[in-house]
Design a protein around this motif. Structure first.
Motif, PDB file in Angstrom:
ATOM      1  N   PHE A  52       6.721 -10.687   2.099  1.00 17.18           N
ATOM      2  CA  PHE A  52       7.069  -9.367   2.653  1.00 17.18           C
ATOM      3  C   PHE A  52       8.321  -8.819   1.988  1.00 17.18           C
ATOM      4  O   PHE A  52       8.411  -7.620   1.697  1.00 17.18           O
ATOM      5  CB  PHE A  52       7.269  -9.476   4.171  1.00 17.18           C
ATOM      6  CG  PHE A  52       7.650  -8.175   4.829  1.00 17.18           C
ATOM      7  CD1 PHE A  52       7.068  -6.968   4.445  1.00 17.18           C
ATOM      8  CD2 PHE A  52       8.597  -8.141   5.849  1.00 17.18           C
ATOM      9  CE1 PHE A  52       7.416  -5.768   5.063  1.00 17.18           C
ATOM     10  CE2 PHE A  52       8.955  -6.949   6.466  1.00 17.18           C
ATOM     11  CZ  PHE A  52       8.364  -5.759   6.068  1.00 17.18           C
ATOM     12  N   ILE A  53       9.285  -9.672   1.700  1.00 15.62           N
ATOM     13  CA  ILE A  53      10.530  -9.245   1.062  1.00 15.62           C
ATOM     14  C   ILE A  53      10.262  -8.608  -0.298  1.00 15.62           C
ATOM     15  O   ILE A  53      10.733  -7.514  -0.593  1.00 15.62           O
ATOM     16  CB  ILE A  53      11.500 -10.443   0.918  1.00 15.62           C
ATOM     17  CG1 ILE A  53      11.997 -10.899   2.299  1.00 15.62           C
ATOM     18  CG2 ILE A  53      12.682 -10.084   0.016  1.00 15.62           C
ATOM     19  CD1 ILE A  53      12.837 -12.157   2.263  1.00 15.62           C
ATOM     20  N   VAL A  54       9.486  -9.296  -1.126  1.00 11.19           N
ATOM     21  CA  VAL A  54       9.257  -8.806  -2.493  1.00 11.19           C
ATOM     22  C   VAL A  54       8.291  -7.634  -2.529  1.00 11.19           C
ATOM     23  O   VAL A  54       8.193  -6.941  -3.549  1.00 11.19           O
ATOM     24  CB  VAL A  54       8.758  -9.941  -3.416  1.00 11.19           C
ATOM     25  CG1 VAL A  54       9.785 -11.043  -3.512  1.00 11.19           C
ATOM     26  CG2 VAL A  54       7.415 -10.503  -2.943  1.00 11.19           C
ATOM     27  N   ALA A  55       7.576  -7.381  -1.431  1.00 12.69           N
ATOM     28  CA  ALA A  55       6.678  -6.230  -1.375  1.00 12.69           C
ATOM     29  C   ALA A  55       7.442  -4.927  -1.158  1.00 12.69           C
ATOM     30  O   ALA A  55       6.891  -3.846  -1.348  1.00 12.69           O
ATOM     31  CB  ALA A  55       5.640  -6.419  -0.270  1.00 12.69           C
ATOM     32  N   CYS A  56       8.718  -5.026  -0.751  1.00 10.81           N
ATOM     33  CA  CYS A  56       9.549  -3.843  -0.497  1.00 10.81           C
ATOM     34  C   CYS A  56      10.369  -3.480  -1.739  1.00 10.81           C
ATOM     35  O   CYS A  56      10.621  -4.318  -2.598  1.00 10.81           O
ATOM     36  CB  CYS A  56      10.502  -4.107   0.674  1.00 10.81           C
ATOM     37  SG  CYS A  56       9.684  -4.512   2.235  1.00 10.81           S
ATOM     38  N   GLY A  92       3.342   5.825  -3.750  1.00 17.40           N
ATOM     39  CA  GLY A  92       4.546   6.479  -4.247  1.00 17.40           C
ATOM     40  C   GLY A  92       5.682   6.557  -3.244  1.00 17.40           C
ATOM     41  O   GLY A  92       6.669   7.256  -3.484  1.00 17.40           O
ATOM     42  N   MET A  93       5.569   5.846  -2.139  1.00 19.68           N
ATOM     43  CA  MET A  93       6.613   5.857  -1.118  1.00 19.68           C
ATOM     44  C   MET A  93       7.709   4.839  -1.438  1.00 19.68           C
ATOM     45  O   MET A  93       7.427   3.754  -1.973  1.00 19.68           O
ATOM     46  CB  MET A  93       6.033   5.505   0.258  1.00 19.68           C
ATOM     47  CG  MET A  93       5.036   6.491   0.824  1.00 19.68           C
ATOM     48  SD  MET A  93       5.788   8.029   1.413  1.00 19.68           S
ATOM     49  CE  MET A  93       5.193   9.159   0.138  1.00 19.68           C
ATOM     50  N   ARG A 148       0.834  -1.218   0.000  1.00 16.33           N
ATOM     51  CA  ARG A 148       0.000   0.000   0.000  1.00 16.33           C
ATOM     52  C   ARG A 148       0.857   1.253   0.000  1.00 16.33           C
ATOM     53  O   ARG A 148       0.541   2.239  -0.693  1.00 16.33           O
ATOM     54  CB  ARG A 148      -0.917  -0.016   1.228  1.00 16.33           C
ATOM     55  CG  ARG A 148      -1.803   1.225   1.345  1.00 16.33           C
ATOM     56  CD  ARG A 148      -2.785   1.307   0.180  1.00 16.33           C
ATOM     57  NE  ARG A 148      -3.529   2.560   0.210  1.00 16.33           N
ATOM     58  CZ  ARG A 148      -3.112   3.696  -0.323  1.00 16.33           C
ATOM     59  NH1 ARG A 148      -1.917   3.752  -0.933  1.00 16.33           N
ATOM     60  NH2 ARG A 148      -3.864   4.781  -0.270  1.00 16.33           N
ATOM     61  N   LEU A 149       1.932   1.259   0.759  1.00 10.10           N
ATOM     62  CA  LEU A 149       2.814   2.426   0.802  1.00 10.10           C
ATOM     63  C   LEU A 149       3.478   2.665  -0.548  1.00 10.10           C
ATOM     64  O   LEU A 149       3.627   3.811  -0.998  1.00 10.10           O
ATOM     65  CB  LEU A 149       3.870   2.244   1.893  1.00 10.10           C
ATOM     66  CG  LEU A 149       3.353   2.222   3.341  1.00 10.10           C
ATOM     67  CD1 LEU A 149       4.480   1.863   4.305  1.00 10.10           C
ATOM     68  CD2 LEU A 149       2.726   3.553   3.720  1.00 10.10           C
TER      69      LEU A 149
END
Length: 252
Positions: free
Chosen positions: A130-134, A115-116, A110-111
């Motif tokens: 979680f890793i690939v979401a960053c 655009g974050m 979501r972040l």
């Protein structure tokens, strides 16, 4: 992201050890100015005692969150709510989510949709979603031993250094091909950026190298060339797959 950009650092105190907080904060500073630093947990529990001694010297604000229900992690909910409040009310350009918990996968997504820049820091046990979401994920294990008083420990802790696999070598090779000119050469800075987008947890330090250049040179499957940069004393580094035909480089 500019080093002068403001970042919010949110730490899941229930899932992150306190041992390497100084190295962790130094790593975060590479990506921006951590203007908001908060850690979440139930501070009435003895498990967070080691964190208490580090909060003042690192200017981290503790957020109390009681565990109202056994088996439920109230800390996660508090951290997610705060992250959304910061997103809409604060002038930050990025977030650093410090946790090994996959419950923050949707938050990271979501972040990024807003655009974050999202940097993740956690242990190697962190689930892949979680890793690939960053945008980038950094293992706490590779931050160990980066201070002078831990050099000997780093030599002993060989288990934290991985051996590069054919999968990572193929990732490097394909990224070079994606960006190469007609002679097969690609600018290393662009290659590193593309690798990061394809695999957020790729880090040369995972394999015992501080930088990408010596890692690529150690593999033996790539050519490395330094070129003079126009109007600069710095040299540009280009790389090429050795299986590419032709050896003449395209001079800038």
């Amino acid at each position: 992201m500019s080093q002068h950009s403001n970042m919010a650092v949110l730490i899941d105190g229930d899932n992150i050890p306190s041992a390497n907080v100084k190295e962790m904060m130094a790593e975060i500073a590479k990506y921006g100015n951590p203007t908001i630093k908060r850690i979440y947990g139930d501070w009435t529990r003895p498990g967070l005692q080691k964190w208490k001694n580090l909060l003042l010297e690192n200017a981290i604000t503790p957020i109390q969150q009681y565990g109202y229900t056994t088996g439920k992690n109230a800390t996660d909910s508090a951290m997610i709510i705060d992250a959304m409040d910061i997103l809409y009310n604060s002038k930050v350009s990025g977030f650093c989510l410090v946790s090994s918990d996959s419950d923050f996968t949707r938050l990271a997504t979501r972040l990024r949709e807003a655009g974050m820049l999202v940097i993740g820091i956690g242990e190697k046990k962190t689930p892949n979603p979680f890793i690939v979401a960053c945008d980038k994920f950094i293992y706490i294990e590779i931050l160990r031993g980066q201070t002078e008083d831990k050099i000997e420990k780093r030599e002993k802790d060989k288990s934290s250094i991985e051996k590069i696999s054919s999968r990572e070598i193929s990732l490097i090779s394909s990224s070079i091909r994606d960006l190469s000119d007609e002679d097969g050469w690609a600018f290393l800075g662009d290659v590193g950026g593309l690798i990061q987008k394809k695999q957020p947890n790729f880090d040369s330090r995972n394999y015992g190298f501080e930088k990408l250049t010596p890692l690529i040179q150690s593999i033996g499957k790539f050519e490395v060339e330094q070129r003079e940069a126009p109007k600069s004393r710095h040299k540009l580094i280009f790389v090429k797959n050795k299986d590419m035909p032709g050896t003449l480089s395209k001079k800038s």
